[in-house]
Design an enzyme around this catalytic site. Sequence first.
Site, PDB file in Angstrom:
ATOM      1  N   GLY A   1      61.190   2.680   6.054  1.00  0.00           N
ATOM      2  CA  GLY A   1      61.034   2.334   4.649  1.00  0.00           C
ATOM      3  C   GLY A   1      61.277   3.510   3.725  1.00  0.00           C
ATOM      4  O   GLY A   1      61.873   3.364   2.652  1.00  0.00           O
TER       5      GLY A   1
ATOM      6  N   GLU B   1      57.375  -3.174   2.260  1.00  0.00           N
ATOM      7  CA  GLU B   1      56.072  -3.476   2.877  1.00  0.00           C
ATOM      8  C   GLU B   1      56.085  -2.809   4.237  1.00  0.00           C
ATOM      9  O   GLU B   1      56.827  -3.208   5.131  1.00  0.00           O
ATOM     10  CB  GLU B   1      55.886  -4.989   2.984  1.00  0.00           C
ATOM     11  CG  GLU B   1      54.424  -5.363   3.131  1.00  0.00           C
ATOM     12  CD  GLU B   1      54.036  -5.692   4.558  1.00  0.00           C
ATOM     13  OE1 GLU B   1      53.455  -4.801   5.216  1.00  0.00           O
ATOM     14  OE2 GLU B   1      54.318  -6.813   4.999  1.00  0.00           O
TER      15      GLU B   1
ATOM     16  N   CYS C   1      51.088  -6.086  10.667  1.00  0.00           N
ATOM     17  CA  CYS C   1      50.885  -4.922   9.805  1.00  0.00           C
ATOM     18  C   CYS C   1      49.479  -4.874   9.235  1.00  0.00           C
ATOM     19  O   CYS C   1      48.968  -3.802   8.920  1.00  0.00           O
ATOM     20  CB  CYS C   1      51.913  -4.919   8.679  1.00  0.00           C
ATOM     21  SG  CYS C   1      51.920  -6.441   7.692  1.00  0.00           S
TER      22      CYS C   1
ATOM     23  N   GLY D   1      58.863  -3.337   7.445  1.00  0.00           N
ATOM     24  CA  GLY D   1      59.012  -2.631   8.707  1.00  0.00           C
ATOM     25  C   GLY D   1      58.234  -1.334   8.714  1.00  0.00           C
ATOM     26  O   GLY D   1      57.233  -1.182   8.001  1.00  0.00           O
ATOM     27  N   SER D   2      58.692  -0.387   9.493  1.00  0.00           N
ATOM     28  CA  SER D   2      57.964   0.870   9.678  1.00  0.00           C
ATOM     29  C   SER D   2      58.035   1.750   8.435  1.00  0.00           C
ATOM     30  O   SER D   2      58.970   1.663   7.636  1.00  0.00           O
ATOM     31  CB  SER D   2      58.528   1.632  10.873  1.00  0.00           C
ATOM     32  OG  SER D   2      59.800   2.182  10.563  1.00  0.00           O
ATOM     33  N   THR D   3      57.053   2.627   8.303  1.00  0.00           N
ATOM     34  CA  THR D   3      57.008   3.526   7.155  1.00  0.00           C
ATOM     35  C   THR D   3      58.185   4.493   7.164  1.00  0.00           C
ATOM     36  O   THR D   3      58.788   4.759   6.116  1.00  0.00           O
ATOM     37  CB  THR D   3      55.678   4.291   7.145  1.00  0.00           C
ATOM     38  OG1 THR D   3      54.616   3.351   6.931  1.00  0.00           O
ATOM     39  CG2 THR D   3      55.643   5.327   6.030  1.00  0.00           C
TER      40      THR D   3
END
Length: 495
Positions: A236, A253, A287, A231-233
Amino acid sequence: MSKYTGVNQQYIGGQWRKGTGKTEIDLTNPYTQESITKIQGAGTDDIDEAYKTAAEAQKNWAEVNAFERSRILEKAVQIMEERREEIVQLLIEDAGSTYIKANVEVDFCISITRHASTFPFEMGGIMVPSVVPEKQNNIYRKPLGVVGVIGPFNFPMYLAMRSVAPAIATGNAVVLKPDTQTAISGGTVIAKIFEEAGVPEGILNVVIPELDEVGDAFVEHEIPRMISFTGSTNAGKHIGEICGRMIKKSVLELGGNNPFIVLDDANIDRAIEGALFGKYMHSGQICMAINRIIVQKDVADEFTKRYVEAAKKIKVGDPNDKETLIGPLINQGAVERILGEIDKAKEEGAEVLLEGSVDGNVMTPYVLKGTNDMSTAKNEMFGPVVTIIPVESEEEALRVANDTEFGLSGSVHAGKYERGMKFAQRMETGMVHINDQSVNDEPLVAFGGEKNSGLGRFGGEWSLDEFTTFQWISVQEEKREYPLQYEQLEDEKKK
């Protein structure tokens, strides 16, 4: 819709049932924006029960014969192959996938599960030499226990399956939390496949909570020894912090800002075709999708002109049409976010080479020309928007490509293999594809990013390592001589 009856529920301990949460989740078709089905969301009690059920079931699953575990994975592959068209249609309706993308996703699911079916045979041990005389050192590969998997909406089935299949194959139990927008294709259809394949009750559980209701309960639960998140940084980083505090493993990831570099000796025809596919497949909601096209000035005008003309001809619209490359974005919020980034880039001086349009959740291609500092170049668009950046030299192309906090994927087009390879090796990214585009994934390779694009690797032996741990067991076969004055100590005791 009647075909979703049964799978629009939580799946805990081998039982399909309503969640105990307060929220009713409405799944909508991103293209038609019509309701598909409703799901009573999971509550914290459901999450707790799913993890406890998984922990209890895993004890027996780890002892199941490797051939039996492999057989179940192979059966799951067979089910996906036999029901391909049904799954493809589900991905079109549930996730807004185009027919092209949905088939690619099913192929990925089949490939990763087929490879995972070999993992049960890799769970043995090895003997290594010891520096101690007459000592036998054994290193055993073991399952982690229970794994929590959090999936995204863009490739919902595959990006869950690439964790679920290896985790189950290596003797773990799994609790899967899909994105609520794609709860069926990213969650319950996977449970249904493994249920039909014969996985024991409790080994795979699916909970679908509303995040605002349960908060961090899924990650903070004491049972899972690993959280696999895609998912999103920002999300994460938060999950990674929790896992670090609780001393549990995390595989992350995250986002990307993937460059597509065209050097001055590149084959322009190949570069254009690669750039179109790598940017606009699944509306850019990948991504690994191309976010920036960096072109050396000697070929920039030719490439840009031809790329814009080709982008105008891409099939956009109904994802059921087998020729459509760009279907709907996941929701209206995504449309508004992307339009906002385009407006910022315009204010920053970006030149609009192709002005797209919006119809519902469908957005036609946008092509901008600017610098690496503009909003559409700095930020991951996750939509059909690309920024072309002309550069003077190969060294400037490399500097611009690396000038980002992300490092997931990328590609470089060069006339000579050696030049492309040298350039690729200096790119600060986990994956680079020479004379191809950035959207690639295969079951036997190391998939993952650098910098803010994540931690860990999926695929091949790397997945095997991520979802297992090691135990050292030694056997001292003959009496060992220790450097102790044992007799002197005994004498002192007698005194």
